[in-house]
Design a protein around this motif. Structure first.
Motif, PDB file in Angstrom:
ATOM      1  N   LYS A 261       3.846  -8.517   4.271  1.00  0.00           N
ATOM      2  CA  LYS A 261       3.361  -9.464   5.284  1.00  0.00           C
ATOM      3  C   LYS A 261       2.160 -10.254   4.770  1.00  0.00           C
ATOM      4  N   ILE A 262       1.212  -9.573   4.141  1.00  0.00           N
ATOM      5  CA  ILE A 262       0.023 -10.276   3.654  1.00  0.00           C
ATOM      6  C   ILE A 262       0.344 -11.057   2.384  1.00  0.00           C
ATOM      7  N   LYS A 263       1.291 -10.559   1.583  1.00  0.00           N
ATOM      8  CA  LYS A 263       1.705 -11.295   0.387  1.00  0.00           C
ATOM      9  C   LYS A 263       2.358 -12.621   0.758  1.00  0.00           C
ATOM     10  N   ALA A 264       3.011 -12.655   1.911  1.00  0.00           N
ATOM     11  CA  ALA A 264       3.666 -13.889   2.358  1.00  0.00           C
ATOM     12  C   ALA A 264       2.664 -15.004   2.616  1.00  0.00           C
ATOM     13  N   LEU A 265       1.394 -14.637   2.752  1.00  0.00           N
ATOM     14  CA  LEU A 265       0.333 -15.633   2.940  1.00  0.00           C
ATOM     15  C   LEU A 265      -0.251 -16.092   1.606  1.00  0.00           C
ATOM     16  N   GLY A 266       0.358 -15.636   0.511  1.00  0.00           N
ATOM     17  CA  GLY A 266      -0.142 -16.010  -0.811  1.00  0.00           C
ATOM     18  C   GLY A 266      -1.295 -15.151  -1.286  1.00  0.00           C
ATOM     19  N   ILE A 267      -1.462 -13.981  -0.676  1.00  0.00           N
ATOM     20  CA  ILE A 267      -2.557 -13.068  -1.032  1.00  0.00           C
ATOM     21  C   ILE A 267      -2.004 -11.932  -1.881  1.00  0.00           C
ATOM     22  N   SER A 268      -2.514 -11.796  -3.097  1.00  0.00           N
ATOM     23  CA  SER A 268      -2.028 -10.770  -4.018  1.00  0.00           C
ATOM     24  C   SER A 268      -2.519  -9.387  -3.613  1.00  0.00           C
ATOM     25  N   LEU A 269      -1.684  -8.381  -3.838  1.00  0.00           N
ATOM     26  CA  LEU A 269      -2.106  -7.007  -3.613  1.00  0.00           C
ATOM     27  C   LEU A 269      -3.074  -6.579  -4.713  1.00  0.00           C
ATOM     28  N   SER A 270      -3.702  -5.439  -4.529  1.00  0.00           N
ATOM     29  CA  SER A 270      -4.746  -4.997  -5.448  1.00  0.00           C
ATOM     30  C   SER A 270      -4.160  -4.578  -6.798  1.00  0.00           C
ATOM     31  N   ASP A 271      -4.667  -5.189  -7.852  1.00  0.00           N
ATOM     32  CA  ASP A 271      -4.307  -4.779  -9.217  1.00  0.00           C
ATOM     33  C   ASP A 271      -5.304  -3.709  -9.642  1.00  0.00           C
ATOM     34  N   TRP A 272      -5.055  -2.496  -9.170  1.00  0.00           N
ATOM     35  CA  TRP A 272      -6.048  -1.432  -9.372  1.00  0.00           C
ATOM     36  C   TRP A 272      -6.192  -1.042 -10.834  1.00  0.00           C
TER      37      TRP A 272
END
Length: 284
Positions: A262-273
């Protein structure tokens, strides 16, 4: 944009301040400056500052301690967010509230969606879930971000603990039957800033690492990075232990992976830990 930040001295709070966009104004308050469980104090501070948005990074995070201090945990994790929501509503401010994977029981086998049923196992998870409900009842347009396994160069966290232990011990037993997605607090801070910049719709969002691991696998990777950077001389011998072998006052979810579509659909990348580990371990 004018931001009022609670929990300013925590991992997320400090990372958020580090990444504040140029031109934004911030009132960053720790618990000593603002007790979010004090309704009149919250109302007065927010009415005086009149922020465009409130970011609630403040929380009672002592998962085990909460079992013996349920009233204290509820004041901060449930009443506190409600007070902030009421104050935000009064001045027309946006509210972004940070919640947790502990709202789930961990019995799942697929990454948790925002719409999946909640069933917290302990006091901490219950007070955080109650906080979500309190926020939604007062301010339906608030954004609630559930996250998990947060670490950073600041405060106390699993990464720091592992590095410190490796300096003292040659062998370590690490829990291997709990899985989740580590989240670098700096990446979470960036995600919150992007939600604010986009004036994103309210509701619940899940935000975590882009790759799931067990605590054992996470520790293994931490030590690989620490050795490669010369932060520690050698990797300790690791043995996998079960949750049963490492009892704690509060139960932890066995499976804590959050679905971030859902948040990725806004163009926000998940955490590259993994990338974050290489950037922060030498800062300790």
């Amino acid at each position: 944009m004018k931001i009022l930040l609670t929990g300013a001295n925590g991992q997320l709070g400090r990372c958020f301040q580090d990444r504040l966009p140029e031109g934004w104004q911030i009132e960053a308050l720790g618990s000593a400056e603002l007790d979010i469980s004090n309704a009149s104090q919250v109302e007065a501070v927010i009415a005086a500052w009149k922020p465009d948005a409130i970011v609630n990074a403040g929380a009672y995070t002592g998962v085990d301690k909460a079992e013996s201090e349920p009233e204290v945990a509820a004041r901060v994790n449930t009443q506190g967010p409600k007070n902030l929501a009421l104050a935000a509503r009064a001045i027309g401010a946006k509210l972004i509230h940070v919640s947790t994977d502990y709202v789930f029981d961990g019995q799942g086998t697929q990454p948790y969606l925002e719409t999946d049923p909640t069933a917290p196992l302990g006091v901490y998870g219950k007070t955080k879930l109650d906080g979500e409900h309190a926020v939604q009842s007062v301010l339906p347009d608030a954004a609630i971000i559930r996250t998990a396994w947060v670490f950073s160069e600041y405060g106390n966290n699993f990464v720091k603990t592992m590095v410190k232990l490796s300096e003292k011990r040659d062998a370590l037993g690490i829990v291997s039957d709990q899985r989740g997605c580590p989240t670098y607090a700096g990446d979470l801070a960036t995600a919150i800033i992007k939600l604010l910049e986009q004036d994103a719709a309210g509701g619940i969002y899940h935000y975590g690492g882009s790759r799931e691991v067990s605590w054992f696998e996470f520790a293994d990777r931490i030590f690989d990075v620490a050795v490669s950077q010369g932060r520690i001389e050698k990797k300790p011998a690791l043995s996998a232990v079960t949750t049963e072998q490492y009892p704690t006052p509060a139960k932890r979810p066995a499976y804590s992976v959050l679905d971030g579509k859902k948040i990725k659909a806004l163009g926000i990348s998940l955490s590259d830990w993994d990338k974050a580990l290489t950037e922060i371990i030498n800062k300790f």
